[in-house]
Enzyme design. Structure first.
Site, mmCIF file in Angstrom:
data_model
loop_
_atom_site.group_PDB
_atom_site.id
_atom_site.type_symbol
_atom_site.label_atom_id
_atom_site.label_comp_id
_atom_site.label_asym_id
_atom_site.label_seq_id
_atom_site.Cartn_x
_atom_site.Cartn_y
_atom_site.Cartn_z
ATOM 1 C CB CYS A 380 -5.413 49.325 46.844
ATOM 2 S SG CYS A 380 -5.468 49.641 45.074
ATOM 3 C CG HIS A 514 -5.957 44.509 46.219
ATOM 4 N ND1 HIS A 514 -6.804 45.061 47.160
ATOM 5 C CD2 HIS A 514 -6.033 45.326 45.138
ATOM 6 C CE1 HIS A 514 -7.374 46.139 46.671
ATOM 7 N NE2 HIS A 514 -6.919 46.330 45.442
ATOM 8 C CD GLU A 516 -6.624 42.485 49.778
ATOM 9 O OE1 GLU A 516 -5.415 42.789 49.845
ATOM 10 O OE2 GLU A 516 -7.482 43.241 49.296
HETATM 11 N N1 GLN Z 1 -9.793 53.967 43.801
HETATM 12 C C1 GLN Z 1 -8.388 53.736 43.767
HETATM 13 C C2 GLN Z 1 -7.859 53.558 42.357
HETATM 14 O O1 GLN Z 1 -8.601 53.271 41.458
HETATM 15 C C3 GLN Z 1 -8.008 52.545 44.622
HETATM 16 C C4 GLN Z 1 -8.534 51.250 44.099
HETATM 17 C C5 GLN Z 1 -8.446 50.156 45.124
HETATM 18 O O2 GLN Z 1 -8.320 50.405 46.307
HETATM 19 N N2 GLN Z 1 -8.551 48.928 44.691
HETATM 20 O O3 GLN Z 1 -6.678 53.690 42.143
#
Ligand code: GLN
Length: 542
Positions: A380, A514, A516
């Site tokens: 992410c 994600h 994970e």
């Molecule tokens: N801050 C980033 C976004 O909002 C990444 C979010 C995250 O890593 N879950 O896109």
């Protein structure tokens, strides 16, 4: 027939109620039952989505797009049952529903009160969205005695009364502190906590007693006598080396047998614990070890990256190695020489994150991994930082940045203002509320022929869970691909970059989702399995 098991906690918080609930779920599953696990959280936030991970730990995301408590992650990892939005509720959500109904006039002139209106809403939640489950395990967050949890305790008391003992069971998880000077475990805090529960009309049927070692028979008898529970239902829950040993230890102590006996289920019903024996054996007998640097922001609280740590362990289990994690606050790279911290690691991972603080340190970690050919996994925010690093240092886009940090000339990562959610157009702007407005939940992604992602997943279409507001800007695709950063996973409409990988590097992958959150000890996520394999290969090189 659906039976309900209510799990409360006493004495102190952080006893591992989520793991205990998950372990009970696994044990009942091992007997062939269908289970569902739910969490009732007494705080006032509508969901944990707006809470800092250092306050409350990670936010677990469900397929159907709910931001939930991290215990739902334990439930999924122990049972494999996919959690839903309907499996987590908070005081905030209950109250906002009750107030919405009141404003609509649904209560037809009644005075709206905690009992019965709030407790009814809680009971509705407990029995909503169920079909043919044999057991529903409901964990009540917090510690008995807290003001906040009272409506929840009242609701489960009422619910159990309606169901009768043949369909309901109360389990209370407590702590038996070991006093070294006295040389014994002390039962008094447990007695008080059980009394506290009784004062709200709940009689614990089974006591699960946490302690550093197994509880002597004498202490079990004493607790049974004072707490009005049968001695065989005072279950010892000692500390263990790996959380995946918990189902086995609980089983040895007779936990699931007593739960079944309560419901009049024959205790000799077939029980298959092979998968747990296998996981524990592999975890305890690794053939080697790899060291992974996790360069993040919320490194002071291990729970902030709970699923990530578990998924790395699962990758280790799949490769028969132990995974040692070095949790590094990325801000340190803005002050100190990076090489001191990253030299000697076999993999670098930049996890999800929010905000500008520490971002340059993360970009520096990406640069180190890229230049030193250390396996790199960006999740992410970690993918977004990888793309910025490559844009600046390989593609020569020196002003590359993310609009998350303020206005930038080259918006390589930008605010996601519209996207397709299963045929529905989602729209956002700078002024949208922060709570519940991210791109959250499962989205499909198409994998490019010949890519590492395709090889790892062994398929051309995947579905993964998201939680973010910003996205890599597709208009930079050509420039970035021409310097080796392949956009190997895209949303089916081709507009949203989901996976990037760097050619000519042993293992450099960034994912916008994600992974994970979907990894399980008995079914490790392919990306974590592959990342740890790359780390093992890297360790052989040096
Ligand atoms: N801050 C980033 C976004 O909002 C990444 C979010 C995250 O890593 N879950 O896109």
């Amino acid at each position: 027939m659906i039976r309900f098991v209510f799990i409360t906690g006493g004495v102190v918080s952080s006893l591992g109620k989520g793991i205990s609930s998950g372990a009970l779920g696994a044990l009942l599953q091992a007997r062939g039952f269908k289970v569902r696990l739910r969490k009732l959280d007494p705080y006032l936030n509508v969901d944990p989505g707006t809470m800092s991970p250092t306050q409350h730990g990670e936010v677990f995301v469900t397929d159907d797009g709910a931001e939930t408590d991290l215990d739902l992650g334990h439930y999924e990892r122990f049972t494999g049952v996919v959690s839903r939005r309907s499996d987590n509720v908070t005081t905030g959500k209950i109250y906002s529903e009750v107030i919405t109904r009141e404003r609509r006039g649904d209560y037809l002139g009644a005075t709206v009160q905690v009992i019965p209106h709030v407790t009814d809403a809680i009971k509705d939640f407990i029995s909503a969205d169920l079909t043919d489950e044999d057991f529903v395990i409901c964990e009540i967050g917090g510690t008995v005695g807290d003001i906040e949890s009272l409506p929840f305790l009242e609701a489960i008391r009422q619910k159990a009364n309606e169901l009768g003992p043949e369909r309901s069971l109360f389990i209370h998880l407590t702590l038996l502190p070991h006093l070294t000077v006295a040389g014994e475990v002390k039962t008094k805090p447990t007695q008080h906590s059980v009394k506290e529960l009784q004062s709200v009309g709940i009689k614990a049927d089974v006591l699960l007693c946490r302690s550093d070692t197994s509880i002597p028979l004498e202490a079990r008898r004493k607790i049974a006598l004072f707490c009005n529970v049968r001695p065989e239902r005072v279950i010892s829950a000692p500390d263990v080396d790996t959380i995946y040993e918990v189902p086995l230890v609980y089983h040895e102590q007779g936990f699931d047998t007593e739960v079944c006996k309560h419901f009049g289920i024959e205790s000799n019903r077939k029980l298959n614990l092979r998968r747990w024996h296998d996981i524990v054996r592999r975890t305890k007998n690794p053939e080697g070890q790899v060291r992974i640097a996790v360069v993040g922001k919320y490194t002071e609280l291990p729970d902030a990256y709970k699923s990530l740590a578990e998924a790395l362990d699962h990758g280790g289990i799949a490769n028969n190695v132990g995974v040692k994690m070095n949790w590094i606050d990325s801000e340190i790279f803005e002050k100190e020489e990076i090489v001191h911290h990253l030299e000697g690691v076999q993999g670098i991972l930049v996890p999800g994150g929010f905000g500008e603080r520490g971002a340059e340190g993360k970009i520096a970690a990406v640069k180190f991994a890229r230049e030193h050919k250390v396996p790199y996994f960006g999740i992410c925010f970690g993918m977004q930082m990888a793309v910025i690093e490559v844009a600046r240092n390989l593609a020569g886009i020196l002003e590359a940045g993310s609009t998350e940090f303020g206005p930038v000339d080259e918006q390589v990562v930008g605010l996601l203002t519209e996207w397709n959610n299963s045929g529905k157009l989602e729209l956002r702007s700078e002024n949208t509320d922060l709570g519940g407005t991210m791109r959250v939940g499962s989205y499909p992604c198409a994998l490019k022929q010949g890519s590492l992602a395709r090889e790892v997943y062994r398929t051309d279409k995947i579905v993964e869970r998201h939680r973010h507001r910003y996205e890599v800007n597709i208009s930079y695709l050509e420039k970035l691909e021409s310097c080796g950063l392949s956009f190997s996973g895209l949303s089916p409409d081709g507009r949203l970059p989901e996976i990037v990988e760097l050619k000519g590097h042993p293992w450099f992958v960034g994912v916008q989702f994600h992974p994970e959150l979907r990894s399980k000890p008995f079914d490790p996520h392919p990306l974590f399995e592959s990342f740890i394999r790359a780390a093992v290969d890297h360790s052989r090189l040096v």
